[in-house]
Enzyme design. Structure first.
Site, short mmCIF file in Angstrom:
data_model
loop_
_atom_site.label_atom_id
_atom_site.label_comp_id
_atom_site.label_asym_id
_atom_site.label_seq_id
_atom_site.Cartn_x
_atom_site.Cartn_y
_atom_site.Cartn_z
N SER A 117 -0.61 49.38 -8.55
CA SER A 117 0.15 50.63 -8.61
C SER A 117 -0.24 51.44 -9.83
CB SER A 117 1.65 50.31 -8.68
OG SER A 117 2.41 51.45 -9.02
N TYR A 141 8.71 46.58 -13.11
CA TYR A 141 7.87 46.66 -11.92
C TYR A 141 6.41 46.89 -12.31
CZ TYR A 141 5.42 48.72 -7.99
OH TYR A 141 4.47 48.99 -7.04
N LYS A 145 2.94 44.41 -11.94
CA LYS A 145 1.70 44.80 -11.29
C LYS A 145 0.51 44.62 -12.22
CE LYS A 145 2.78 45.77 -7.08
NZ LYS A 145 2.20 44.94 -6.00
#
Length: 323
Positions: A117, A141, A145
């Site tokens: 991402s 988050y 990643k």
């Protein structure tokens, strides 16, 4: 060869499965169906219901379907949820990935495509984000990643697995209405949801150092994203291909939030003015990809524009929400 797509019945996963199967690749989907739907998959793609973090199931699927490559999309991906439940996000996104990579190495599978991402970059102050822009994620988050990328590359070096990490920018649209995103977590469905409930759209912050004061983002059609996965898979099959590649997946074109909301109004016919609220923590003024490496290394570039994304997403929204 056969590609296993984890999260293959999800919004992005089903698009990837259809694109790869439609191009003649053998594909099997693995999904725990917590956010995915079996009906999204074409009949030619078998679905195994279960977790990508289940070693016994992975061994069974790898053997039964003669899997030779993995496209890993299964993950938790909501920023606010990651802030509220960071340990769970690390366990799911990083711990689950470690289990999968162990199984991949044990089975002798030599190709791995990882769904990453643009959240790994955080809030860089650059016009175009290249793959060499320093990574400084601002939420758990994004951290998971980035840690996932590190883990994928390390496992690749240790076990001779050729890897590609694809850093998605803002995904929108649908290749068909039945494949549309049913969640209300990204900006396009969030605006649709507001309009459907007869509320004005919301803009978070209109005092950024951008031409109209709202954040500028790079939006990519999910069908283009699916084609990028196909290109990555085929790149890993090519003789002499690099064994470790990281690539941005975006259009390289910036669109402001206000411009996007205006276009949504034109497509839906609901042109009420948006309500401006306070900035959200961690929002970068501008986040636009350089797509040069994707073109050079994968031979891939986006085909669809923003109007295609909004119109196709709106058709899907009306199908799923009865408007």
């Amino acid at each position: 060869m056969t590609w296993l797509i984890t999260g293959g019945a999800g919004y992005i996963g089903a698009h990837v499965a259809r694109a790869m199967a439609g191009a003649g690749e053998r594909v099997v989907a693995l999904d725990d169906l917590s956010a995915g739907f079996a009906a999204r998959l074409p009949e030619s793609v078998p679905l195994v219901a279960g977790s990508a973090g289940d070693p016994a199931l992975l061994r069974q699927v790898f053997a039964e379907h003669e899997v030779t490559g993995v496209v890993h999309l299964a993950a938790r991906k909501q920023v606010a949820e990651s802030v509220a439940r960071p340990t769970w996000y690390y366990a799911e996104n990083v711990g689950g990935l470690a289990t999968l990579l162990d199984a991949v190495a044990e089975a002798g599978i030599g190709r791995f495509v990882f769904s990453s991402s643009a959240a790994v970059y955080g809030t860089p102050d650059v016009d175009l984000i290249t793959e060499d822009t320093p990574c400084a994620p601002v939420n758990p988050y994004g951290e998971t990643k980035l840690a996932g990328e590190w883990l994928v590359r390390a496992a690749g070096r240790a076990h001779g697995i050729a890897t590609v990490c694809l850093r998605y920018f803002n995904v929108a649209g649908a290749a068909a209405p039945e494949l549309a995103d049913t969640g209300v977590f990204n900006i396009v469905p969030m605006v649709f949801d507001r309009l459907t409930r007869d509320d004005a759209p919301r803009i978070f912050g209109a005092d950024y150092p951008t031409p109209d004061g709202t954040c500028v983002r790079d939006y990519i059609h999910v069908a283009d994203l699916a084609e990028a996965h196909l290109a990555a898979a085929r790149q890993l099959n090519a003789a002499g291909a690099p064994g470790d590649l990281t690539v941005n997946i975006g259009r390289g074109q910036g669109v402001s939030v206000r411009e996007l909301v205006t276009l949504i109004g034109e497509v839906t016919g609901d042109t009420r003015a948006p309500v401006v609220e306070d900035r959200r923590p961690g929002d970068a003024p501008r986040a636009v990809a350089s797509a040069a490496r994707a073109a050079k290394e994968l031979g891939w570039s986006a085909r669809y524009g923003l109007t295609d994304m909004v119109e196709s997403a709106w058709r899907g929204w009306r199908l799923h929400h009865g408007r």
